[in-house]
Design a protein around this motif. Sequence first.
Motif, PDB file in Angstrom:
ATOM      1  N   UNK A 203       0.854  -1.187   0.000  1.00 29.97           N
ATOM      2  CA  UNK A 203       0.000   0.000   0.000  1.00 29.97           C
ATOM      3  C   UNK A 203       0.893   1.240   0.000  1.00 29.97           C
ATOM      4  N   UNK A 204       0.726   2.104  -1.004  1.00 28.00           N
ATOM      5  CA  UNK A 204       1.578   3.278  -1.175  1.00 28.00           C
ATOM      6  C   UNK A 204       0.758   4.545  -0.983  1.00 28.00           C
ATOM      7  N   UNK A 205       1.248   5.443  -0.135  1.00 27.17           N
ATOM      8  CA  UNK A 205       0.584   6.730   0.091  1.00 27.17           C
ATOM      9  C   UNK A 205       1.242   7.775  -0.810  1.00 27.17           C
ATOM     10  N   UNK A 206       0.441   8.340  -1.736  1.00 24.07           N
ATOM     11  CA  UNK A 206       0.982   9.298  -2.696  1.00 24.07           C
ATOM     12  C   UNK A 206       0.012  10.444  -2.957  1.00 24.07           C
ATOM     13  N   UNK A 207      -0.795  10.774  -1.956  1.00 22.15           N
ATOM     14  CA  UNK A 207      -1.810  11.820  -2.131  1.00 22.15           C
ATOM     15  C   UNK A 207      -1.377  13.111  -1.433  1.00 22.15           C
ATOM     16  N   UNK A 208      -1.983  14.245  -1.792  1.00 27.21           N
ATOM     17  CA  UNK A 208      -1.688  15.497  -1.075  1.00 27.21           C
ATOM     18  C   UNK A 208      -2.214  15.417   0.359  1.00 27.21           C
ATOM     19  N   UNK A 209      -1.608  16.203   1.241  1.00 27.03           N
ATOM     20  CA  UNK A 209      -2.084  16.270   2.622  1.00 27.03           C
ATOM     21  C   UNK A 209      -3.168  17.338   2.739  1.00 27.03           C
ATOM     22  N   UNK A 210      -4.356  16.912   3.114  1.00 27.92           N
ATOM     23  CA  UNK A 210      -5.469  17.808   3.381  1.00 27.92           C
ATOM     24  C   UNK A 210      -6.094  17.371   4.698  1.00 27.92           C
ATOM     25  N   UNK A 211      -7.092  18.092   5.165  1.00 29.97           N
ATOM     26  CA  UNK A 211      -7.785  17.663   6.387  1.00 29.97           C
ATOM     27  C   UNK A 211      -8.426  16.298   6.183  1.00 29.97           C
ATOM     28  N   UNK A 212      -8.882  16.014   4.964  1.00 30.97           N
ATOM     29  CA  UNK A 212      -9.524  14.726   4.678  1.00 30.97           C
ATOM     30  C   UNK A 212      -8.516  13.576   4.648  1.00 30.97           C
ATOM     31  N   UNK A 213      -7.255  13.858   4.277  1.00 32.15           N
ATOM     32  CA  UNK A 213      -6.276  12.773   4.175  1.00 32.15           C
ATOM     33  C   UNK A 213      -5.358  12.678   5.391  1.00 32.15           C
ATOM     34  N   UNK A 214      -5.491  13.588   6.353  1.00 32.14           N
ATOM     35  CA  UNK A 214      -4.713  13.497   7.589  1.00 32.14           C
ATOM     36  C   UNK A 214      -5.095  12.218   8.333  1.00 32.14           C
ATOM     37  N   UNK A 215      -4.123  11.403   8.680  1.00 30.12           N
ATOM     38  CA  UNK A 215      -4.335  10.106   9.340  1.00 30.12           C
ATOM     39  C   UNK A 215      -5.247   9.192   8.513  1.00 30.12           C
ATOM     40  N   UNK A 216      -5.098   9.284   7.186  1.00 31.55           N
ATOM     41  CA  UNK A 216      -5.856   8.392   6.308  1.00 31.55           C
ATOM     42  C   UNK A 216      -5.421   6.939   6.521  1.00 31.55           C
ATOM     43  N   UNK A 217      -4.190   6.779   7.018  1.00 30.60           N
ATOM     44  CA  UNK A 217      -3.717   5.448   7.414  1.00 30.60           C
ATOM     45  C   UNK A 217      -3.903   5.324   8.924  1.00 30.60           C
ATOM     46  N   UNK A 218      -4.933   4.605   9.320  1.00 30.98           N
ATOM     47  CA  UNK A 218      -5.259   4.428  10.737  1.00 30.98           C
ATOM     48  C   UNK A 218      -5.269   2.935  11.076  1.00 30.98           C
ATOM     49  N   UNK A 219      -5.710   2.605  12.259  1.00 31.00           N
ATOM     50  CA  UNK A 219      -5.678   1.209  12.695  1.00 31.00           C
ATOM     51  C   UNK A 219      -6.508   0.306  11.785  1.00 31.00           C
ATOM     52  N   UNK A 220      -7.672   0.795  11.379  1.00 34.78           N
ATOM     53  CA  UNK A 220      -8.546  -0.015  10.519  1.00 34.78           C
ATOM     54  C   UNK A 220      -7.858  -0.339   9.192  1.00 34.78           C
ATOM     55  N   UNK A 221      -7.188   0.655   8.616  1.00 37.69           N
ATOM     56  CA  UNK A 221      -6.495   0.440   7.339  1.00 37.69           C
ATOM     57  C   UNK A 221      -5.315  -0.517   7.521  1.00 37.69           C
ATOM     58  N   UNK A 222      -4.556  -0.337   8.593  1.00 38.10           N
ATOM     59  CA  UNK A 222      -3.404  -1.207   8.846  1.00 38.10           C
ATOM     60  C   UNK A 222      -3.841  -2.651   9.069  1.00 38.10           C
ATOM     61  N   UNK A 223      -4.941  -2.834   9.795  1.00 36.59           N
ATOM     62  CA  UNK A 223      -5.447  -4.189  10.004  1.00 36.59           C
ATOM     63  C   UNK A 223      -5.961  -4.800   8.711  1.00 36.59           C
ATOM     64  N   UNK A 224      -6.517  -3.943   7.827  1.00 31.08           N
ATOM     65  CA  UNK A 224      -6.979  -4.433   6.525  1.00 31.08           C
ATOM     66  C   UNK A 224      -5.791  -4.849   5.653  1.00 31.08           C
ATOM     67  N   UNK A 225      -4.683  -4.113   5.775  1.00 28.46           N
ATOM     68  CA  UNK A 225      -3.470  -4.465   5.028  1.00 28.46           C
ATOM     69  C   UNK A 225      -2.935  -5.812   5.484  1.00 28.46           C
ATOM     70  N   UNK A 226      -2.920  -6.025   6.785  1.00 27.08           N
ATOM     71  CA  UNK A 226      -2.657  -7.351   7.330  1.00 27.08           C
ATOM     72  C   UNK A 226      -1.195  -7.733   7.499  1.00 27.08           C
TER      73      UNK A 226
END
Length: 317
Positions: A203-226
């Motif tokens: 999983x690669x993060x390559x988006x601009x930083x906005x209020x919507x993308x701040x902490x876009x990688x959270x526990x739920x996403x990390x657990x989904x990555x596995x």
Amino acid sequence: MEAITVLQTNPINSYLEQELDKRFNLIRLWNFPADQKEDLFKEEENKRDIRAVVTNPVVPTDREFIDSLPGVEIVSSFSVGLDKIDLGYCKEKGIRVTNTPDVLTDDVADIAIGLILATLRRICESDRYVKAGLWKKGDFKLTTKFSGKKVGIIGLGRIGTAIAKRAEAFNCPISYYSRSQKPESKYKYFPSVVELASDCQILIVACPLTEETRHIINREVLDALGPKGFLINIGRGPHIDEPELVSALVEGRIAGAGLDVFENEPHVPEELFGLDNVVLLPHVGSGTVETRNAMADLVIGNLEAHFNKKPLLTPVV
């Protein structure tokens, strides 16, 4: 061109500084002690004379800073990221804003692929293994293949697309998440980051930083990555909830991470230092001589265009 005063907020690039010095009356803000900085901004002559600001994402160009310099007409950023600039307030005040897109795309995409290879193939750890004389005692452990892995990209802009093209050369199936689906893209679209993470191995993060993308990688996403998934971040540090990432790595809930950016740079969570499945870089995605010089040329070109009343090269506001 008339002698125009430009304020540079912090040390950025020696070539940029030299070229600004040739063309403008350059004020280096970092050369002023804290108490003198206040005097600099208090003096009406200075406030009025400073007509341009050159900055990068290290120093916030916020409402207070903008209000302290009523003569400023343009903010030229030595970066593609704009998260430290109050764009709305600049627009309200009629201040132009420029950045340095495109010229750094290849370097950042290259470093993303480099981080993937270094993390999956344990290149840094292998280097230490040889230098410590351990090869004489036995072969290095087996690592993880990159070619053919399913790659998910958050943000399919210039840099995300360049990363995707490079990953295709490794026969990687590509999928992505962005604010909206891109009809022209041949890659598979997922409407949420969690769904994307569930479907990919890298999983690669390559988006601009906005209020919507701040902490876009959270526990739920990390657990989904596995536990077999790898996270790569070449975007901005605040995209990731760092304590959650540290926990996921320490507990083995993801397989590894390659990080070029951090939430409180240059401070990096010390818990990451002892982990062999993590590769850490000091925000060097665009850090080549060629690209930094091209970025500097864009900064200067935008300033010259503005003061010569010509169209800006890379306008944002």
